[in-house]
Design a protein around this motif. Structure first.
Motif, PDB file in Angstrom:
ATOM      1  N   THR A  63      -3.534 -18.778  -3.082  1.00  0.00           N
ATOM      2  CA  THR A  63      -4.640 -17.855  -2.870  1.00  0.00           C
ATOM      3  C   THR A  63      -4.267 -16.685  -1.967  1.00  0.00           C
ATOM      4  O   THR A  63      -4.911 -15.654  -2.007  1.00  0.00           O
ATOM      5  N   ASN A  64      -3.229 -16.830  -1.152  1.00  0.00           N
ATOM      6  CA  ASN A  64      -2.823 -15.768  -0.243  1.00  0.00           C
ATOM      7  C   ASN A  64      -1.385 -15.357  -0.570  1.00  0.00           C
ATOM      8  O   ASN A  64      -0.452 -16.122  -0.330  1.00  0.00           O
ATOM      9  N   PRO A  65      -1.180 -14.132  -1.107  1.00  0.00           N
ATOM     10  CA  PRO A  65       0.171 -13.716  -1.492  1.00  0.00           C
ATOM     11  C   PRO A  65       1.156 -13.667  -0.322  1.00  0.00           C
ATOM     12  O   PRO A  65       2.359 -13.764  -0.518  1.00  0.00           O
ATOM     13  N   GLU A  66       0.646 -13.515   0.909  1.00  0.00           N
ATOM     14  CA  GLU A  66       1.526 -13.510   2.081  1.00  0.00           C
ATOM     15  C   GLU A  66       2.008 -14.913   2.431  1.00  0.00           C
ATOM     16  O   GLU A  66       2.981 -15.073   3.164  1.00  0.00           O
ATOM     17  N   TRP A  67       1.307 -15.920   1.939  1.00  0.00           N
ATOM     18  CA  TRP A  67       1.664 -17.316   2.206  1.00  0.00           C
ATOM     19  C   TRP A  67       1.768 -18.094   0.894  1.00  0.00           C
ATOM     20  O   TRP A  67       0.940 -18.956   0.604  1.00  0.00           O
ATOM     21  N   PRO A  68       2.790 -17.809   0.065  1.00  0.00           N
ATOM     22  CA  PRO A  68       2.937 -18.568  -1.184  1.00  0.00           C
ATOM     23  C   PRO A  68       3.219 -20.046  -0.878  1.00  0.00           C
ATOM     24  O   PRO A  68       3.556 -20.416   0.251  1.00  0.00           O
ATOM     25  N   ILE A  74       7.053 -25.128   3.748  1.00  0.00           N
ATOM     26  CA  ILE A  74       8.120 -25.155   4.757  1.00  0.00           C
ATOM     27  C   ILE A  74       7.527 -25.072   6.159  1.00  0.00           C
ATOM     28  O   ILE A  74       7.880 -25.846   7.050  1.00  0.00           O
ATOM     29  N   GLU A  75       6.601 -24.148   6.380  1.00  0.00           N
ATOM     30  CA  GLU A  75       6.023 -23.949   7.715  1.00  0.00           C
ATOM     31  C   GLU A  75       5.232 -25.170   8.179  1.00  0.00           C
ATOM     32  O   GLU A  75       5.385 -25.618   9.311  1.00  0.00           O
ATOM     33  N   VAL A  76       4.377 -25.702   7.315  1.00  0.00           N
ATOM     34  CA  VAL A  76       3.564 -26.851   7.720  1.00  0.00           C
ATOM     35  C   VAL A  76       4.442 -28.089   7.925  1.00  0.00           C
ATOM     36  O   VAL A  76       4.210 -28.869   8.846  1.00  0.00           O
ATOM     37  N   SER A  77       5.479 -28.250   7.123  1.00  0.00           N
ATOM     38  CA  SER A  77       6.406 -29.376   7.314  1.00  0.00           C
ATOM     39  C   SER A  77       7.088 -29.270   8.677  1.00  0.00           C
ATOM     40  O   SER A  77       7.251 -30.273   9.381  1.00  0.00           O
ATOM     41  N   LYS A  78       7.476 -28.051   9.069  1.00  0.00           N
ATOM     42  CA  LYS A  78       8.079 -27.848  10.395  1.00  0.00           C
ATOM     43  C   LYS A  78       7.085 -28.172  11.505  1.00  0.00           C
ATOM     44  O   LYS A  78       7.448 -28.745  12.528  1.00  0.00           O
ATOM     45  N   ARG A  79       5.826 -27.803  11.287  1.00  0.00           N
ATOM     46  CA  ARG A  79       4.797 -28.115  12.285  1.00  0.00           C
ATOM     47  C   ARG A  79       4.609 -29.624  12.409  1.00  0.00           C
ATOM     48  O   ARG A  79       4.520 -30.151  13.517  1.00  0.00           O
ATOM     49  N   PHE A  80       4.527 -30.317  11.271  1.00  0.00           N
ATOM     50  CA  PHE A  80       4.435 -31.784  11.311  1.00  0.00           C
ATOM     51  C   PHE A  80       5.586 -32.356  12.132  1.00  0.00           C
ATOM     52  O   PHE A  80       5.394 -33.230  12.971  1.00  0.00           O
TER      53      PHE A  80
END
Length: 184
Positions: A63-68, A74-80
């Motif tokens: 839904t957000n082209p800046e966050w495919p 990758i980002e959320v996995s790093k946060r986890f």
């Protein structure tokens, strides 16, 4: 003099053997517990467990082209991973900056904030339903309480839901496919 010579021989052997010992370690020994990988054309956040890799979140909407999907995965996995390394073993629901979010907390009842944010949800999305769908909590979605070893997998505190990630991972099936982590 003899002791010096034995010490040098011992040090030489240690230095010669050290690289062999390092090579003998399993490749996954230093790998992150949480990672992003593509499976069946869909990017997913996985958790490594002794039983195998457990899929946690499927990133299907763009839904957000800046966050495919790949970037979010990758980002959320790093946060986890970061939160796991800091002892945060519960996934909670909450509101941060007037937006529904999922976050990582140390204890049930801890509030979500900018320092423990995992995912900001789309406007209008119910955070409790989103957490159930994202984690595929089939039993909770059907109205059943899931328990392992006497501890509930999910619990409501002050109107927010908290999931014990370790308990949840223990009951979910592991993926048998070989996965290649993204972004490494």
């Amino acid at each position: 003099m003899k002791n010096r010579r034995l010490t040098r021989i011992g040090m030489g052997l240690a230095l010669a053997i050290a690289p062999l010992v390092a090579v003998a370690q399993p490749a996954e020994a230093g790998a992150d517990k949480y990672f992003c990988a593509e499976l069946g054309g869909i990017y997913r956040t996985f958790a490594r467990t002794p039983r195998g890799n457990v899929p946690m979140i499927s990133w299907v909407s763009n839904t957000n082209p800046e966050w495919p999907s790949r970037r979010r995965c990758i980002e959320v996995s790093k946060r986890f991973e970061r939160y796991y390394d800091n002892g945060m073993r519960y996934l909670g629901t909450g509101i941060v900056n007037n937006e529904s979010v999922l976050c990582a907390v140390r204890q049930q009842g801890n509030a979500c904030n900018e320092d423990n944010l995992l995912v900001t949800l789309s406007p209008g999305m119910d955070r409790h339903q989103a957490a159930q769908r994202l984690l595929d909590m089939r039993g909770l979605a059907a109205g059943r309480t899931l328990e392992l070893n006497g501890e509930q997998v999910a619990r409501t505190v002050n109107g927010e839901i908290y999931y014990n990630i370790d308990q949840w991972l223990n009951q979910m099936p592991a993926e048998e496919a070989t996965l290649t982590p993204e972004g490494e």
